[in-house]
Structures are given as C-alpha cells and as structure tokens.
Design a protein around this motif. Structure first.
Motif, PDB file in Angstrom:
ATOM      1  N   PRO A 290      35.492  42.634 -37.808  1.00 31.64           N
ATOM      2  CA  PRO A 290      34.680  42.579 -39.023  1.00 31.64           C
ATOM      3  C   PRO A 290      35.553  42.618 -40.278  1.00 31.64           C
ATOM      4  N   ALA A 291      35.043  41.991 -41.343  1.00 35.35           N
ATOM      5  CA  ALA A 291      35.721  42.085 -42.637  1.00 35.35           C
ATOM      6  C   ALA A 291      35.608  43.523 -43.122  1.00 35.35           C
ATOM      7  N   VAL A 292      36.727  44.100 -43.549  1.00 39.69           N
ATOM      8  CA  VAL A 292      36.769  45.507 -43.944  1.00 39.69           C
ATOM      9  C   VAL A 292      37.506  45.636 -45.272  1.00 39.69           C
ATOM     10  N   ASP A 293      36.930  46.413 -46.169  1.00 35.12           N
ATOM     11  CA  ASP A 293      37.607  46.812 -47.411  1.00 35.12           C
ATOM     12  C   ASP A 293      37.914  48.294 -47.292  1.00 35.12           C
ATOM     13  N   ILE A 294      39.092  48.698 -47.746  1.00 33.15           N
ATOM     14  CA  ILE A 294      39.488  50.108 -47.706  1.00 33.15           C
ATOM     15  C   ILE A 294      39.883  50.517 -49.116  1.00 33.15           C
ATOM     16  N   TYR A 295      39.282  51.607 -49.586  1.00 33.72           N
ATOM     17  CA  TYR A 295      39.567  52.127 -50.915  1.00 33.72           C
ATOM     18  C   TYR A 295      40.126  53.536 -50.796  1.00 33.72           C
ATOM     19  N   GLU A 296      41.018  53.870 -51.712  1.00 35.67           N
ATOM     20  CA  GLU A 296      41.519  55.233 -51.779  1.00 35.67           C
ATOM     21  C   GLU A 296      40.937  55.886 -53.020  1.00 35.67           C
ATOM     22  N   THR A 297      40.326  57.049 -52.851  1.00 33.64           N
ATOM     23  CA  THR A 297      39.770  57.811 -53.958  1.00 33.64           C
ATOM     24  C   THR A 297      40.526  59.133 -54.058  1.00 33.64           C
ATOM     25  N   GLU A 298      40.155  59.950 -55.026  1.00 33.68           N
ATOM     26  CA  GLU A 298      40.789  61.267 -55.151  1.00 33.68           C
ATOM     27  C   GLU A 298      40.508  62.130 -53.934  1.00 33.68           C
ATOM     28  N   ASP A 299      39.345  61.926 -53.313  1.00 30.95           N
ATOM     29  CA  ASP A 299      38.944  62.769 -52.185  1.00 30.95           C
ATOM     30  C   ASP A 299      39.397  62.248 -50.830  1.00 30.95           C
ATOM     31  N   GLY A 300      39.773  60.988 -50.750  1.00 30.40           N
ATOM     32  CA  GLY A 300      40.187  60.451 -49.455  1.00 30.40           C
ATOM     33  C   GLY A 300      40.083  58.943 -49.414  1.00 30.40           C
ATOM     34  N   LEU A 301      39.649  58.429 -48.275  1.00 29.97           N
ATOM     35  CA  LEU A 301      39.541  56.988 -48.080  1.00 29.97           C
ATOM     36  C   LEU A 301      38.087  56.600 -47.841  1.00 29.97           C
ATOM     37  N   VAL A 302      37.741  55.405 -48.283  1.00 27.65           N
ATOM     38  CA  VAL A 302      36.424  54.836 -48.030  1.00 27.65           C
ATOM     39  C   VAL A 302      36.634  53.497 -47.332  1.00 27.65           C
ATOM     40  N   VAL A 303      36.015  53.342 -46.188  1.00 28.33           N
ATOM     41  CA  VAL A 303      36.101  52.102 -45.416  1.00 28.33           C
ATOM     42  C   VAL A 303      34.731  51.438 -45.463  1.00 28.33           C
ATOM     43  N   MET A 304      34.700  50.184 -45.892  1.00 30.27           N
ATOM     44  CA  MET A 304      33.447  49.429 -45.914  1.00 30.27           C
ATOM     45  C   MET A 304      33.610  48.228 -44.994  1.00 30.27           C
ATOM     46  N   ALA A 305      32.708  48.115 -44.024  1.00 27.14           N
ATOM     47  CA  ALA A 305      32.803  47.045 -43.031  1.00 27.14           C
ATOM     48  C   ALA A 305      31.504  46.245 -43.001  1.00 27.14           C
ATOM     49  N   ASP A 306      31.635  44.929 -42.995  1.00 26.46           N
ATOM     50  CA  ASP A 306      30.473  44.051 -42.862  1.00 26.46           C
ATOM     51  C   ASP A 306      30.102  43.954 -41.392  1.00 26.46           C
ATOM     52  N   LEU A 307      28.887  44.393 -41.070  1.00 30.13           N
ATOM     53  CA  LEU A 307      28.417  44.373 -39.685  1.00 30.13           C
ATOM     54  C   LEU A 307      27.014  43.767 -39.635  1.00 30.13           C
TER      55      LEU A 307
END
Length: 133
Positions: free
Chosen positions: A31-48
């Motif tokens: 799946p296409a995945v975007d990964i972001y880094e924030t102050e609190d950690g990581l956010v992974v967004m995946a198209d499903l």
C-alpha cells in the motif's frame, strides 16, 4: 546508537535475517504509505481501499511493524460486469528503538489507516532545569 528513522525492507540480506514477507498464496500489494514525524512520535498513513476493521491486522514484533489487510466488497446485488479486483495489502517497517509500540493506536476511516506511534517517555526531549547553589 539506535537509528531514529523507520525503515522499509529494501535489503534482501535484511529480509533473510528477519523473516519472509509472506508465505500466503494470496497476491498482495504494497500500500501507498506516508510517514510523518511529530514532536510526540511517528504517524503512518496507509491507503487501504476496500478494507474494513475486520480485515485489518497490525502487529509489532521484535521492532518490526507489520500491516496486513484483506479487502472485500460486499455489494448486495447481482454482478453484471467487473473490471477490477480488490487486492490484499501487506507491508513491513522496522521501527526505531525510541517508539513505544504498546502506546500506539490506529484509526481506519474511508480506506485510510492512520497509525500513531508515540515515542517512549525516555526518548522524548526534556528540559533540564539548572539550579544554583
């Protein structure tokens, strides 16, 4: 020192040292995945697309995040023509040691998975107060 970034299995040698992507007979898409880094950690967004909660499996084992999703289309009608097929999804990432996988949470909405992976308390930046004597 531990690496502070997520990594995707791109190295064939690394795959051999850890585990196989899948042994299932099903066809899987990455799946296409975007990964972001924030102050609190990581956010992974995946198209499903076509995946609901019951078809989604998320695991973290030995520092490896595994997303496995089975798509389904429940249409209450007789099929006349079908030009596409829903596929299952599979992807793995190596998590940095600073992530607290036990505190993670996942939301699936409109075919998009948002996975929040917070940093462990010990890995979060902190300010040290200076005192004078």
């Amino acid at each position: 020192m531990a690496e502070n970034k997520m990594s995707v299995y791109n190295d064939e040698k690394e795959k051999a040292l850890t585990r196989e992507e899948t042994r299932a007979q099903n066809n899987y898409l990455s799946p296409a995945v975007d990964i972001y880094e924030t102050e609190d950690g990581l956010v992974v967004m995946a198209d499903l697309p076509g995946v609901d909660k019951s078809g989604l499996e998320i695991n973290v084992e030995q520092g490896v995040l595994t997303l496995e999703a089975h798509a389904s289309a429940d249409v209450a009608a007789d099929e006349i023509s079908r030009e596409f097929a829903l596929r299952n999804f599979y992807r793995q990432f190596r998590l940095p040691d600073s992530i607290d996988a036990n505190a993670s949470n996942a939301v699936l909405k409109n075919g998009v998975l948002t996975l929040s992976l917070p940093r462990a308390a010990a890995a979060k930046p902190r300010r040290i107060e200076v005192t004078t004597h």
